[in-house]
Structures are given as structure tokens and as C-alpha cells.
Design an enzyme around this catalytic site. Structure first.
Site, PDB file in Angstrom:
ATOM      1  CE  LYS A  58      -2.405  -2.576  -0.490  1.00 53.64           C
ATOM      2  NZ  LYS A  58      -2.471  -4.037  -0.429  1.00 53.64           N
ATOM      3  N   GLY A 122       8.531 -22.244  15.895  1.00 50.97           N
ATOM      4  CA  GLY A 122       7.837 -23.091  16.853  1.00 50.97           C
ATOM      5  C   GLY A 122       7.339 -24.375  16.205  1.00 50.97           C
ATOM      6  CB  ALA A 189      -4.668 -11.469 -13.967  1.00 48.16           C
ATOM      7  N   GLY A 190      -4.278 -12.125 -10.316  1.00 47.34           N
ATOM      8  CA  GLY A 190      -5.061 -12.107  -9.079  1.00 47.34           C
ATOM      9  C   GLY A 190      -4.786 -10.809  -8.339  1.00 47.34           C
ATOM     10  CB  VAL A 191      -5.343  -9.943  -4.772  1.00 44.70           C
ATOM     11  CG1 VAL A 191      -5.379  -8.677  -3.956  1.00 44.70           C
ATOM     12  CG2 VAL A 191      -6.700 -10.617  -4.746  1.00 44.70           C
ATOM     13  CB  VAL A 246       3.902 -19.344 -17.868  1.00 47.25           C
ATOM     14  CG1 VAL A 246       5.414 -19.351 -17.806  1.00 47.25           C
ATOM     15  CG2 VAL A 246       3.378 -17.919 -18.025  1.00 47.25           C
ATOM     16  CB  ALA A 277       1.372 -12.804  -8.079  1.00 44.10           C
ATOM     17  N   GLY A 279      -0.912 -17.347  -6.277  1.00 40.03           N
ATOM     18  CA  GLY A 279      -1.625 -17.809  -5.092  1.00 40.03           C
ATOM     19  C   GLY A 279      -0.661 -18.158  -3.968  1.00 40.03           C
ATOM     20  CG  HIS A 452     -24.493  17.091  -1.527  1.00 46.96           C
ATOM     21  ND1 HIS A 452     -24.290  16.331  -2.662  1.00 46.96           N
ATOM     22  CD2 HIS A 452     -24.457  18.397  -1.914  1.00 46.96           C
ATOM     23  CE1 HIS A 452     -24.160  17.163  -3.708  1.00 46.96           C
ATOM     24  NE2 HIS A 452     -24.250  18.418  -3.274  1.00 46.96           N
TER      25      HIS A 452
HETATM   26  P1  NAD Z   1      -4.856 -15.087  -6.217  1.00 47.78           P
HETATM   27  O1  NAD Z   1      -5.439 -16.404  -5.921  1.00 47.78           O
HETATM   28  O2  NAD Z   1      -5.581 -13.847  -5.872  1.00 47.78           O
HETATM   29  O3  NAD Z   1      -4.514 -14.988  -7.792  1.00 47.78           O
HETATM   30  C1  NAD Z   1      -3.683 -15.890  -8.436  1.00 47.78           C
HETATM   31  C2  NAD Z   1      -4.030 -15.876  -9.917  1.00 47.78           C
HETATM   32  O4  NAD Z   1      -3.041 -16.624 -10.605  1.00 47.78           O
HETATM   33  C3  NAD Z   1      -5.365 -16.518 -10.223  1.00 47.78           C
HETATM   34  O5  NAD Z   1      -6.108 -15.669 -11.073  1.00 47.78           O
HETATM   35  C4  NAD Z   1      -4.984 -17.810 -10.936  1.00 47.78           C
HETATM   36  O6  NAD Z   1      -5.930 -18.197 -11.911  1.00 47.78           O
HETATM   37  C5  NAD Z   1      -3.661 -17.440 -11.571  1.00 47.78           C
HETATM   38  N1  NAD Z   1      -2.766 -18.570 -11.820  1.00 47.78           N
HETATM   39  C6  NAD Z   1      -2.530 -19.622 -11.019  1.00 47.78           C
HETATM   40  N2  NAD Z   1      -1.598 -20.432 -11.577  1.00 47.78           N
HETATM   41  C7  NAD Z   1      -1.239 -19.845 -12.751  1.00 47.78           C
HETATM   42  C8  NAD Z   1      -0.312 -20.174 -13.771  1.00 47.78           C
HETATM   43  N3  NAD Z   1       0.449 -21.262 -13.691  1.00 47.78           N
HETATM   44  N4  NAD Z   1      -0.202 -19.347 -14.838  1.00 47.78           N
HETATM   45  C9  NAD Z   1      -0.976 -18.219 -14.922  1.00 47.78           C
HETATM   46  N5  NAD Z   1      -1.861 -17.879 -13.991  1.00 47.78           N
HETATM   47  C10 NAD Z   1      -1.992 -18.673 -12.907  1.00 47.78           C
HETATM   48  O7  NAD Z   1      -3.405 -15.138  -5.527  1.00 47.78           O
HETATM   49  P2  NAD Z   1      -2.360 -13.987  -5.232  1.00 47.78           P
HETATM   50  O8  NAD Z   1      -2.634 -12.783  -6.034  1.00 47.78           O
HETATM   51  O9  NAD Z   1      -1.035 -14.646  -5.335  1.00 47.78           O
HETATM   52  O10 NAD Z   1      -2.658 -13.662  -3.721  1.00 47.78           O
HETATM   53  C11 NAD Z   1      -2.484 -14.686  -2.732  1.00 47.78           C
HETATM   54  C12 NAD Z   1      -3.428 -14.506  -1.572  1.00 47.78           C
HETATM   55  O11 NAD Z   1      -3.110 -13.336  -0.864  1.00 47.78           O
HETATM   56  C13 NAD Z   1      -4.852 -14.409  -2.030  1.00 47.78           C
HETATM   57  O12 NAD Z   1      -5.615 -15.350  -1.309  1.00 47.78           O
HETATM   58  C14 NAD Z   1      -5.265 -13.018  -1.675  1.00 47.78           C
HETATM   59  O13 NAD Z   1      -6.566 -12.975  -1.145  1.00 47.78           O
HETATM   60  C15 NAD Z   1      -4.266 -12.581  -0.622  1.00 47.78           C
HETATM   61  N6  NAD Z   1      -3.983 -11.151  -0.822  1.00 47.78           N
HETATM   62  C16 NAD Z   1      -4.964 -10.251  -0.579  1.00 47.78           C
HETATM   63  C17 NAD Z   1      -4.743  -8.912  -0.829  1.00 47.78           C
HETATM   64  C18 NAD Z   1      -5.831  -7.934  -0.578  1.00 47.78           C
HETATM   65  O14 NAD Z   1      -6.738  -8.234   0.171  1.00 47.78           O
HETATM   66  N7  NAD Z   1      -5.810  -6.761  -1.208  1.00 47.78           N
HETATM   67  C19 NAD Z   1      -3.543  -8.487  -1.356  1.00 47.78           C
HETATM   68  C20 NAD Z   1      -2.565  -9.432  -1.610  1.00 47.78           C
HETATM   69  C21 NAD Z   1      -2.814 -10.762  -1.342  1.00 47.78           C
END
Ligand code: NAD
Length: 475
Positions: A58, A122, A189-191, A246, A277, A279, A452
Site C-alpha cells: 500500500k 515453533g 492476474a489475481g490480487v 506459461v 503471483a 496464489g 453531500h
Molecule cells: P490469487 O489467488 O488472488 O490470484 C492468483 C491468480 O493466478 C489466479 O487468477 C490464478 O488463476 C492465476 N494462476 C494460477 N496459476 C497460474 C499459472 N500457472 N499461470 C498463470 N496464472 C496462474 O493469488 P495472489 O494474487 O497470489 O494472492 C495470494 C493470496 O493473498 C490471495 O488469497 C489473496 O486474497 C491474498 N492477498 C490479498 C490482498 C488484498 O486483500 N488486497 C492483497 C494481496 C494478497
């Protein structure tokens, strides 16, 4: 004879440190074992979130957004600045100082609450004894009447792109790249992929994101996900390749070549850095000796019941290492609830109203079910939406896109989900969480006075729109 505490907590991330403080507030003797070390090898509390997750990301999201606004938006406000320059070193240093301030803050809170903080790894042994291995590999033992596992999660490594934290980076490495990469690849393309991709995109990298799934952000309401995708690609210029696998990577001295496949065949692209990224998984390797009988599920999560109790009396587990979303605030609330349960109280934690936030620009935040889930569950539902561009405050802020969407039960009018794409969505969602916690109807929100001009008026208007009576748009 080892030292004995009422509660021994393994892990001092947002789940563990909050559990420790709450247990201490309730009069228990508490020890917290945590193995995180900073760059100098000193103990650092706060886990992934404070050290290499929520907080530093952040900090960089905020800095990079200001840089991007100075370059692309100030002119709209009539502010003419030329020669905007990036001091990346200073930006990274500011981020590190925020982390140090906060992790030391937790150490101060531990002291104030008389929590024994132990630096080391631990591992639970029989009879609720905890073996602690310190960074010099010396071991000692303590024991607890109650044990709470709060061991968190670690990034998933995929064979085609092994992390070296030189050119192929995990979330930690991606927060400290010393020079802005000209070309940056991101897998997932996750979080994390979208947040960190956004940071470097704003700082000047050409960003390509490889996503295995065909759909973009499937957990987000489909209408908002579509608008966000358009914004990230067409407006901000990230290249998000959906349905892409990939297959391998090859590193040379200063670049990574990614081989990938999509519908049209096999391709290659080269990058200065690659972020992985895809997961996270529970950090549960070797956390208990076999004779303890701690059960993990087939994905490595610690098995717990609805109250975070394991099958072993007095042994609990919370946060990323157990079922449910991997979110810091979910872990913290579980920490509070477990400490209170140990003290004989009956805490309340509503898993149905945990907010989600993706800190991109615009931010995406939601609570409750999406419209696609309402359809899948064959619910009789209604929706109301309102665009930010129809509020005076958003226009004053130069915001042109985004919306609030509310989903309600068609007969009772109870709010089932609220979805926000727009400025400060992370803050605005709190009103929706509170409304849902108290089982409010859209009518309750519609009858609540909103100041407002504020962005919260979009929430108010979306609630009115559920009943076809929004004021500042045609219904
Ligand atoms: P994520 O699960 O959000 O996204 C991972 C993405 O990678 C998914 O869309 C998945 O389909 C894709 N993916 C998986 N394997 C792949 C591959 N081999 N090739 C291409 N795409 C692939 O995971 P993240 O972004 O790594 O985050 C991990 C965890 O951390 C999540 O559970 C998330 O909730 C948490 N997090 C939360 C926040 C937030 O709340 N803002 C921020 C960072 C992380």
C-alpha cells in the site's frame, strides 16, 4: 521443567499478534513464538502483512499513484508541472520506514501487554509442548494450556518459473526492485499480480500479465470486473493475457524469457523482471511432530471447526493456515474470537460479511454475493447501481468511471451483496459491511442521510435505485 503459559501462539502476523494482545487483555499469560527476521537478522513482528504484504504494497501503491497523477492528471486541474522526476530509492526507503515503524509498534504493544515474545520457529510436540528453534539453531521448550497456530501462508512456486528473487520474484522481491524494469512480466492476474503490476506500470514499466483463466477476476461481480479490465488495459496500458499458460522460463544475466501458450499457439517474450503471483499455500510444513495428531487437509490447511478448534483439546488454528479467505482482517478477527473463547466467552464472527478489497486504481471492494452467484443459487434478487460520474464529489475529484452495485433479496429487500469500483472503495465498503452485519435492507440504506457532496452518495443512490427511485440518474 519448561516455562508454561496460559496461551502459546505460534506466529505473529495479523492473526497471531492480535490473538496475543486480546488474550493478554483477558488476563492470560501469553507467549508468542515468531521466526520472521528483518534484513539485519533482527526479529520482526507482523508477519507477511506488515513485512512484505499489505503494508509495504500500500505504501508503494500510494507513492506510485501520486507519481502517476502528477504526470497524467495534474494538468486537468490546471496545475502545470514540468520535469516530474522519480526518486525510486527514496520511494523504497519511505516504504521500508513505514514497515519498520509498524513492526516496532507491535513489539511495543507486546511489551505493554506483558506478552513474552520469542524469536524462533515453533513446532508443537506432544502434551502441548512447543519446541522453539532460534536463528542460531539452538532449541528450547515452552508449554501452553492452549496453543494457537497462526503460521500464515507462503507464495506458491510453479515449476516453469522458480523464484530466484533476482530476476524471478515473489511478492517480497517485487516490493524492492532497485531500478524500474523497462519490461515487467507478471504471472497471475489475481490480487497480488494486479496490485504490484499497477505499481510498476505507474512507475513506467511496460507490464504484461499472464493469466491461466479465461475470465478476468472471476470472484468479482462480472459487470465491475469487465469495467476494471477495460480500465487496466485500455486506459492504463497493462497487457493482460487471459487463457495463457506459461510453459517455461529461461534466465540470462539480466533478462527472463517466458515461453507461453494460448489459443493461437506457442510464443516467447522477454522481460527485465518477472513477478510470480499465482496464489499462496498454508505455511504448515513440519509444524507439529507426528505423535501430536494434528490433521491437515489435502491442500495443507490445518483442519478446524467453525470456532477454529482443531480436533486436539486446547489446540486452535487461525488465519491463512485454515479454511476461508486469506485476508489479514479475517485472521485478526479469528484471533480475537479464539482468545475470547479460551476465556469462556461466546464471541461472534460473521464469515458471510467479510469485505474484500483490491487496491488497484480504481479500487475494487465488495462484500456478500455477486450477481453471478445470485444467478447460480437461483435466488429471487433485485439490483440497483449508480455510477460515480453522476456524483458531484467524484466529478470534483476528476473521477470519470466506476460504480456501486447493490444486490438484494427481491421479497425481503435484505442486502445480499455490495460491489464498488471507484475511488476509496476500500473505505466506502465499510458502510456496506456494517449494513449487512445488521441485516439492513436497501430501504434502510436509502432512508439513511448521507453527507453531500461525498462519494458515499453513490451507495445511497444505488440503494434508491434498487427500488427504481435514484434521484440523479434515470431509472
Ligand atoms: P490469487 O489467488 O488472488 O490470484 C492468483 C491468480 O493466478 C489466479 O487468477 C490464478 O488463476 C492465476 N494462476 C494460477 N496459476 C497460474 C499459472 N500457472 N499461470 C498463470 N496464472 C496462474 O493469488 P495472489 O494474487 O497470489 O494472492 C495470494 C493470496 O493473498 C490471495 O488469497 C489473496 O486474497 C491474498 N492477498 C490479498 C490482498 C488484498 O486483500 N488486497 C492483497 C494481496 C494478497
Amino acid at each position: 521443567m519448561s516455562d508454561t503459559y496460559d496461551v502459546v501462539i505460534i506466529g505473529a502476523g495479523p492473526a497471531g499478534y492480535v490473538a496475543a494482545i486480546r488474550a493478554a487483555q483477558l488476563g492470560m499469560s501469553v507467549a508468542c513464538v515468531n521466526d520472521w527476521s528483518d534484513e539485519k537478522g533482527k526479529p520482526s513482528l507482523g508477519g507477511t502483512c506488515l513485512n512484505v504484504g499489505c503494508i509495504p504494497s500500500k505504501a508503494l501503491l500510494d507513492s506510485s499513484e501520486r507519481y502517476s497523477q502528477a504526470q497524467h492528471e495534474f494538468a486537468d486541474h490546471g496545475i502545470d508541472i514540468t520535469g516530474v522526476k522519480l526518486d525510486l530509492n527514496k520511494m523504497l526507503k519511505r516504504k521500508d520506514e513505514i514497515v519498520t515503524g509498524l513492526t516496532q509498534g507491535i513489539a511495543g504493544l507486546f511489551k505493554a501487554n506483558k506478552i513474552t515474545s520469542i524469536h524462533g520457529r515453533g513446532r508443537l510436540l506432544a502434551n502441548k509442548q512447543v519446541e522453539v528453534t532460534n536463528p542460531d539453531s539452538d532449541t528450547s521448550k515452552i508449554s501452553g494450556t492452549n496453543i494457537i497456530f497462526a503460521v500464515g501462508s507462503v507464495p506458491i512456486d510453479i515449476p516453469p518459473a522458480p523464484i530466484d528473487n533476482e530476476l524471478i520474484l515473489d511478492n517480497a522481491g517485487a516490493l524492492s526492485i532497485p531500478v524500474v524494469p523497462k519490461k515487467l512480466g507478471v504471472i497471475g492476474a489475481g490480487v497480488i499480480g494486479l496490485e504490484l503490476g499497477s505499481v510498476w506500470n505507474r512507475l513506467g514499466s511496460e507490464v504484461t500479465v499472464f493469466e491461466a483463466l479465461e475470465s478476468f477476476l472471476p470472484a468479482v461481480d462480472v459487470q465491475l470486473a469487465r469495467e476494471a479490465q477495460r480500465e487496466f488495459t485500455k486506459v492504463q496500458g497493462m497487457d493482460i493475457k487471459l487463457g495463457t499458460k506459461v510453459t517455461s522460463t529461461k534466465t540470462s544475466k539480466d533478462s527472463v524469457t517466458v515461453s507461453f501458450e494460448d489459443k493461437s499457439g506457442a510464443h516467447e517474450a522477454s522481460f527485465d523482471r518477472l513477478i510470480v503471483a499465482v496464489g499462496r499455500r498454508a505455511n504448515t510444513k513440519n509444524i507439529a511432530s507426528d505423535d501430536v495428531g494434528l490433521k491437515l487437509d489435502d491442500r495443507g490447511f490445518i483442519e478446524v471447526d467453525d470456532n477454529c478448534a482443531t480436533a486436539i483439546e486446547g489446540v486452535w488454528a487461525i488465519g491463512d493456515a485454515v479454511r476461508g479467505p486469506m485476508l489479514a482482517h479475517k485472521g485478526s478477527e479469528e484471533g480475537v474470537a479464539v482468545a475470547e473463547r479460551i476465556a469462556g466467552q461466546k464471541p461472534h464472527l460473521n464469515y458471510g460479511v467479510i469485505p474484500w478489497v483490491i487496491y488497484t486504481h480504481p479500487e475494487i471492494a465488495w462484500v456478500g454475493i455477486t450477481e453471478q452467484q445470485a444467478k447460480e443459487q437461483e435466488l429471487d434478487y433485485k439490483t440497483g447501481f449508480f455510477p460515480f460520474a453522476a456524483t458531484g464529489r467524484a466529478l470534483a475529484m476528476n473521477v470519470k468511471g466506476g460504480r456501486v452495485k447493490i444486490i438484494t433479496d427481491a421479497s425481503s429487500d435484505e442486502i445480499l451483496g455490495v460491489h464498488i469500483l471507484g475511488p476509496h472503495a476500500s473505505e466506502l465498503v465499510a458502510e456496506a459491511v456494517l449494513a449487512m452485519e445488521y441485516k439492513a435492507s436497501a430501504e434502510d440504506l436509502a432512508r439513511t442521510v448521507h453527507a453531500h457532496p461525498t462519494l458515499s452518495e453513490a451507495l445511497h443512490e444505488a440503494a434508491l435505485a434498487v427500488d427504481g427511485r435514484a434521484i440523479h440518474k434515470s431509472n
